[in-house]
Enzyme design. Structure first.
Site, PDB file in Angstrom:
ATOM      1  N   GLY A 153      -7.884  -7.462   5.076  1.00 39.64           N
ATOM      2  CA  GLY A 153      -8.688  -7.674   6.270  1.00 39.64           C
ATOM      3  C   GLY A 153      -7.985  -8.406   7.386  1.00 39.64           C
ATOM      4  CD  GLU A 170       8.749 -45.910  -4.520  1.00 42.81           C
ATOM      5  OE1 GLU A 170       7.720 -45.310  -4.203  1.00 42.81           O
ATOM      6  OE2 GLU A 170       8.727 -46.979  -5.168  1.00 42.81           O
ATOM      7  N   GLY A 215       9.518 -40.879  -6.886  1.00 43.00           N
ATOM      8  CA  GLY A 215       8.248 -41.079  -6.201  1.00 43.00           C
ATOM      9  C   GLY A 215       8.301 -40.241  -4.942  1.00 43.00           C
ATOM     10  CE  LYS A 251      -3.846  -0.127   2.244  1.00 41.76           C
ATOM     11  NZ  LYS A 251      -4.556  -0.489   3.459  1.00 41.76           N
ATOM     12  NE  ARG A 269      -1.563 -44.515  -9.456  1.00 38.91           N
ATOM     13  CZ  ARG A 269      -1.896 -43.253  -9.186  1.00 38.91           C
ATOM     14  NH1 ARG A 269      -1.448 -42.686  -8.102  1.00 38.91           N
ATOM     15  NH2 ARG A 269      -2.678 -42.570  -9.998  1.00 38.91           N
TER      16      ARG A 269
END
Lengths: 862, 862
Positions: free
Chosen positions: B99, B736, B757, B21, B556
């Site tokens: 706000g 993974e 993964g 602002k 998958r």
């Protein structure tokens, strides 16, 4: 590339290439000892052959050349009808693998040479017996014909003749049998038995090579952690015969007593016998001293040689010899295997004899062996009936009545009964029962399952993952094979071998010798890392300190929470609606924990004590079945539904990855606050008695520095309230998550010390729960997918890599950061070596492994 | 250090220091626009104050100086009895947080200055109303006195007077109330209301600073991933009054329509009103066009200014203005927030207007916003009754009848009913029910729980972890607050907000505009990474391809196993005693999988398809309670006990860390063999139809290269049997596990490609199960312990570090190794940027996120 070495061309340092046996035969040859001539085919040829299924170019030429040399040297000829050469063909790899691979004796026999042998020896029965033995051995080992066929034929022949014993068979009988045996070979192998000695030899060499990958050998290497790509050498050696009369014989001897370590020439022999007979135990051998009377010249020679060998090898030797018509031949020498106590005595004695240095003495002992000396053990001489075999999870021996739950174990132990707790698996709720039991047997779980870890921590015998045992806790039955055992039946566990034994096996108590203390003192002089112990009670701390621990590396406070008189307070705390409601049980727990810590601080006066704040998820403190919840609800006077709701809201799908460790301390700070207060109160109290506590508060399961920062702030706030704290205290963290390793530079900003929790770190790094790995991990190690079981020894490539990163990053923030390890690996020698390598300050292990760690840490520095 | 900047001293680039602002007020001032004078206190002062709880040295001196300047500039004086200065005090941080923080208007009013204002305006009612509003606002925001006290006093006053509306109150009434309000302040704040304007100002500044850390603001920052250490600036600006008659007014306007993006001056205003009134919606405002008639000069000026602002800022502006007695004042400008469709239209239009470049246009769109355009959504204008709020796990909207289990969902959907599947949590066994349902509501689990992941994969609306909802599946009830919902009751889910809505909420269908396609085409020109989709079925593959996917990054295969007609075959296979017994069900599964793959290969003709071999542990295919086991046993015609035994032997304590992924493929090779055969058969079949399959076979959960090597060998053996395979196929692995990352150089030797993964990798790295994290993870992100939820966006410090290591090591072995990502993170913009940064070749995400990933990947390159 040289494929074949005559014995005179090698030496003891060439074990990689010639195998242990070949290298030592060469060494003895070059020492001028009477070794029957021969040569060794290298392990490189073996590896080539195993990979390509053919010999390397030029090998057969070299082999023929070496055979010619050999024939020339001993003036015997393969296949000669007058003076035939017979050889033994034996495997021999870098590491001794006794009995794991194949051996063929008397190779070179056929219808012609057997006749020549008879001519030479005048003993036709012996010659035909040797011949038929050779055919059997060769057919079995080289041609894959089952032993049973030959047994059947022999039985039929004896029945025909109407006799019962082999000794009643004559030369003609054996001769006839050789014919029958050859027919059997033809039928079952689909080809004639090879008569040509050089063909026999080639086939035998290939068979020895292939035996490197037989199941027994693979299993043995896996068991001992030997690499699978070493290959075996093949030793081809001219035969000598100990069975040519009363001036012949064979024997096995040690330069010292391998059971006790006492320094005298120790051994056994048989007159008129061949090599195998002593080991096989077919006849009872005589003590070596008797040889002095029977064949004095050979004995004198042998005695001299063993002295020479020991001083040459500077270690206790295990030797094999044969005497052929008065003449001594050396067939093998190697460093002798010895029992733990013997190993220590030999090492200490050799130092005082000036044969070896202290450093060498320290390197001579396998640290793991020390454990044999620290636990009562089963008398191995007793006759035992082995019912089943599981994982040797915690060494020692235990016998008692079978019970199937912790409460019964506790109750029966209270009345003075000795019990064995038999479970599918154990949980923290079973602790009191495990404490009360003599030993623990579980049907699932691995070497670091709950049962195993806790048992080792308690120094208690445990067999885990005993697959042959089907445990049904509901019906209180243990099924092994077809047999069902019930509550009260007596079994014995051998935690050192994993054997479950019927009834009460006889035990032997351990005695710690002066030699043991001497060795430990030497180790302490050499090592750089400190050794601490994992201990949760003053008693454990005392045991650890007795074994030389220089501090506590891990004091798990949750074990204090599971005590029967406390768990209900913990439960009350969990069930509290709000902080106010929680205050009362926390206050009582605080007072109890304070007393625990006081006891531990007193025992560990002036030594550091690392106390880990609460780690397990809260649901571990609540029962997990409706029936148990009902019972507890009644006990606690709360509503079943309310209790069930709490238990179910705390339930986790993957508890290992759940709401535990510092996550608890962050979402429920009042628990950690209580613990910190108890620690500081205990510190203040013991200082008044002149005790000097050195406190290290450890925050578990930190993955991000913000977690540690928040809890550290809380600890400092509590400390500020409780000033003055006139003792040393620090705040540090477990490094047990991969994320902690790769962000260790951040975490070090808030940590006074690191301690690797390699149990969890291994599980997270591999994505493998120790409780669930039983279904595939044994398969992995058996099949060589993992070189070592990573739950036993630190996986240096993966977990170790993360540890290196953590050490480097941590010390980039604080160059003198104290870093230790408190996982189960802290007492495992290879892991201890690794910890030295990456620069840790200490290792911590269960009390009974402290001497193991002391020695391993010393070895790591040599 | 300069603490305070007059508006004329700053500019739009100083947002860090002056907040958004303040920077824009300065920019407008320097553009010569009519901005009421004022100054901005920097964020640095805020941060200093928040840390030390005092102003930095010299600050008060500077503040007085700036006030003197301001008084001088506008010729008004604080506290003056003739011409008093009134100011607004507003927060303003770097990022707009509408706000979230505090604002005070009309500061400077007291008994003296209100009199002066009355003198000036001649409107005593307005002045006293302003005064009592100021007292309320100041007392509440600065002095912490609750609103309710003032409401009560107002109600009492109205009752006294016998009126109902505020507008019925006169000047005297307000004046009296000011006195009462000040008494209230004295009672509840414990001090007098400050009359001295400079004291008021100091207090207001401190209150604004402190509001940076109020709960709302912290939550907002967490929600938007803003840092907590930015601080807020404070803007002190001389008041102008839009409520001084019919030539005064106030309004909010946009340079374009923020809902649709259409290019016209858009806005609303109120005559004779103060700033807040438009936003607060107390009176219905008029359209901006009407201003042209009411105050033409001001409108002309405003229209000119908005044109100037948009071309100056080169973006759609959101402006606030006030007209005081005909004179226009600009109070704020900022880039306007806009709906997704509007964002795209504005960006595209501005490019054709020559205002911005294509690259800038691409950067203007928040990729996440695109999702709004891809799912049907709830008509936000409708009146909705929100019952509860959970996690917005999968966007979109769904309405239907509540059902509590998958079978019922399936059955009811078959009959054409629309249903919402309500579960505590879902499991793979629920897949068919999830497929059949319109949406899924779960009471536990997080943003990446099973329900969430699967729902997103299906592009299906899902609310997860709805704590206010108690689900009892047994009694088929959903309890929210005091109310109980049963099967068949209708609810609506808003997956974009997490709101559970009573009854059937009105819906809006999505429309993909031409602008959308244009934007995507621009993105495709710019980006370097490929975008693939995760798809398990031809249908998903088609959706993904429609949205621009350039391949399948993760197919998958287990989802194919859970189909109703197949799961029993899978179970038959699991129950088989031996390989022979297993052959029949495997054969049938193979045929079914082959058909699946054929369908997918056809859709993805000429694009790569990565097929992951079976990943979940086998127990996921078996029921988990005795009742279900009993039912299944009857179904399958097997004995209950036998089935229970198998189920119990497969049970795991930590299934995430158990016998799954390639561990299954290694211990039960026949399953993977079957899958590989099905893949190759499918490849061979579609090639005959002229389709070009590009197959990538992916091995899950590899931790050590030996695992991959073994399975790769098996695949090559199968391939050799099935030659000729006249299509492209590769073998690679998921990365993974942390161990895979640190040994990636080894693993790369056996891998043609890597695919991260990151779901599992995150769980292992943090030691945190997505299914269990619900009990602490929200607390962690709320409290700022984690900057981001690592299950939503890649944790760059920890998981990302391991990914960097893996990329570096993998490419050290194969410099051109193809590396992608197929975790949930593959469609999350910040994570996509990170993937570009570390050099991945592609990201893969659920079909509905493909456009998001395309845009994010483009932004990563700009």
């Amino acid at each position: 590339m040289k494929y074949i070495y005559s014995f005179s061309e090698g030496n003891q340092k060439m074990k990689d290439l010639l195998g242990g046996k070949g290298a030592n035969l060469a060494e003895m040859t070059n020492l001028g000892l009477p070794v029957p001539p021969g040569f060794t085919i290298t392990t490189e040829v073996c590896n080539y052959f195993l990979e390509k299924n053919e010999y390397p170019a030029g090998f057969e030429h070299d082999l023929n050349e070496k055979l010619d040399e050999l024939e020339h040297a001993i003036k015997k000829t393969f296949g000669s009808k007058t003076n035939p050469l017979l050889v033994s063909v034996r495997s021999g790899s870098k590491f001794s693998m006794p009995g794991m691979m194949d051996t063929i004796l008397n190779l070179g026999l056929n219808d012609d040479t057997v006749a020549a042998m008879i001519e030479k020896t005048g003993n036709d029965r012996f010659c035909y017996d040797s011949y038929r033995r050779f055919v059997t051995m060769f057919a079995n080992v080289v041609m894959g014909v089952g032993h049973d066929h030959f047994e059947e034929a022999l039985d039929a022949a004896k029945k025909d003749k109407g006799v019962e014993l082999d000794t009643e068979m004559g030369a003609e009988d054996w001769k006839k049998l050789v014919g029958i045996y050859k027919e059997i070979v033809k039928t079952h192998a689909g080809r004639e038995f090879p008569e040509e000695p050089r063909e026999q030899l080639r086939m035998a060499i290939e068979a020895v090579f292939s035996s490197w990958n037989n199941k027994r050998a693979v299993t043995y290497r896996n068991m001992h952690g030997y690499a699978h790509n070493l290959g075996t050498a093949v030793n081809v050696q001219s035969m000598v015969f100990g069975n040519m009369g009363e001036q012949s014989g064979t024997g096995v001897a040690f330069t010292r007593n391998p059971s006790t370590g006492e320094h005298y020439f120790f051994g056994e022999f048989l007159l008129n016998a061949q090599g195998e007979d002593v080991v096989a135990g077919i006849r009872t051998p005589e003590k070596i001293d008797m040889l002095k009377e029977k064949i004095p010249a050979a004995y004198e020679k042998l005695f001299e040689i063993q002295l020479k060998l020991e001083s040459h090898y500077r270690d206790m030797q295990d030797i094999e010899f044969t005497i052929e018509e008065g003449k001594l031949y050396m067939l093998q020498t190697r460093n002798g295997k010895r029992a733990a106590a013997a190993a220590i005595k030999v090492a200490i004695d050799m130092v005082s004899e000036g044969l070896i240095t202290k450093h060498e003495a320290l390197k001579r002992i396998d640290p793991n062996q020390l454990q044999q000396l620290l636990h009562p053990s089963i008398d191995s001489k007793a006759k035992l009936e082995i019912l089943a075999k599981g994982l040797p999870a915690s060494p020692g021996a235990a016998a008692g009545k079978i019970v199937f739950n912790a409460d019964t174990a506790y109750d029966m132990a209270e009345t003075g009964e000795k019990v064995i707790l038999v479970r599918k698996e154990t949980s923290p709720e079973d602790i009191h029962g495990m404490h009360a039991a003599q030993g623990i047997l579980t049907s699932t779980g691995g070497m670091t399952s709950h049962a195993a870890v806790v048992a080792r921590g308690m120094g208690k015998c445990c067999i885990a993952g005993c697959k042959d045992a089907q445990v049904d806790e509901a019906s209180k039955t243990l099924r092994i094979g077809g047999e069902v055992f019930g509550e009260g039946d007596v079994i014995t566990l051998n935690g050192s071998t994993g054997e479950v034994i019927r009834g009460l096996a006889p035990m032997r108590e351990p005695e710690l010798t002066e030699d043991f203390e001497t060795l430990m003192a030497w180790a302490d002089e050499v090592r750089e890392m400190k050794i601490r112990t994992n201990a949760d009670t003053p008693f454990d701390a005392e045991v650890g300190r007795k074994f030389g621990a220089e501090g506590i590396g891990l004091c798990r406070t949750e074990h204090m929470f599971f005590d029967t008189d406390r768990i209900n307070l913990v439960r009350q705390m969990i069930l509290s609606k709000d902080a106010a409601d929680r205050a009362a049980p926390l206050k009582m727990l605080q007072a109890m924990q304070r007393e625990d810590f006081k006891g531990i601080f007193r025992v560990m006066n002036d030594l550091p004590v690392t106390i880990r704040l609460l780690d397990p998820p809260l649901h571990e403190f609540l029962p997990d079945t409706d029936a148990k919840i009902k019972a507890l609800a009644q006990d606690m006077g709360v509503e079943f539904e309310a209790l069930r709701k709490v238990a179910s809201s705390l339930h986790e799908i993957n508890p290992m990855l759940g709401h535990r460790g510092c996550r608890l301390g962050i979402t429920s700070p009042e628990i950690y606050e209580m613990q910190v207060r108890a620690i500081f109160e205990a510190g203040k109290a013991v200082v008044l008695d002149g005790v000097k506590p050195l406190i290290e508060i450890e925050v578990p399961l930190v993955g991000d520095v913000t977690e540690l920062k928040r809890i550290r702030t809380m600890i400092f706030e509590v400390a500020a309230e409780m000033e003055p704290l006139n003792f040393s205290w620090k705040v540090g963290t477990m490094i047990e998550l991969p994320r902690a390793c790769v962000t260790a530079d951040q975490i070090a900003k808030e940590a006074d010390f690191f301690s690797f929790g390699t149990n969890d770190l291994t599980q997270m790094t591999f994505g493998m729960s120790r409780d669930d790995a039983g279904s595939f991990l044994p398969f992995y190690t058996e099949q060589g997918l993992y070189k070592n079981d990573p739950t036993e020894t630190i996986d240096q490539e993966g977990v170790g890599q993360l540890m290196r990163i953590a050490v480097k990053l941590g010390r980039s923030t604080k160059h003198d950061l104290e870093i230790g390890i408190c996982g189960e690996h802290g007492g495992e020698p290879k892991s201890v070596m690794f910890c030295q390598e990456i620069g840790l300050n200490y290792v911590s292990c269960s009390p009974y492994r402290v001497p193991v760690a002391r020695l391993a840490a010393a070895q790591a520095c040599i």
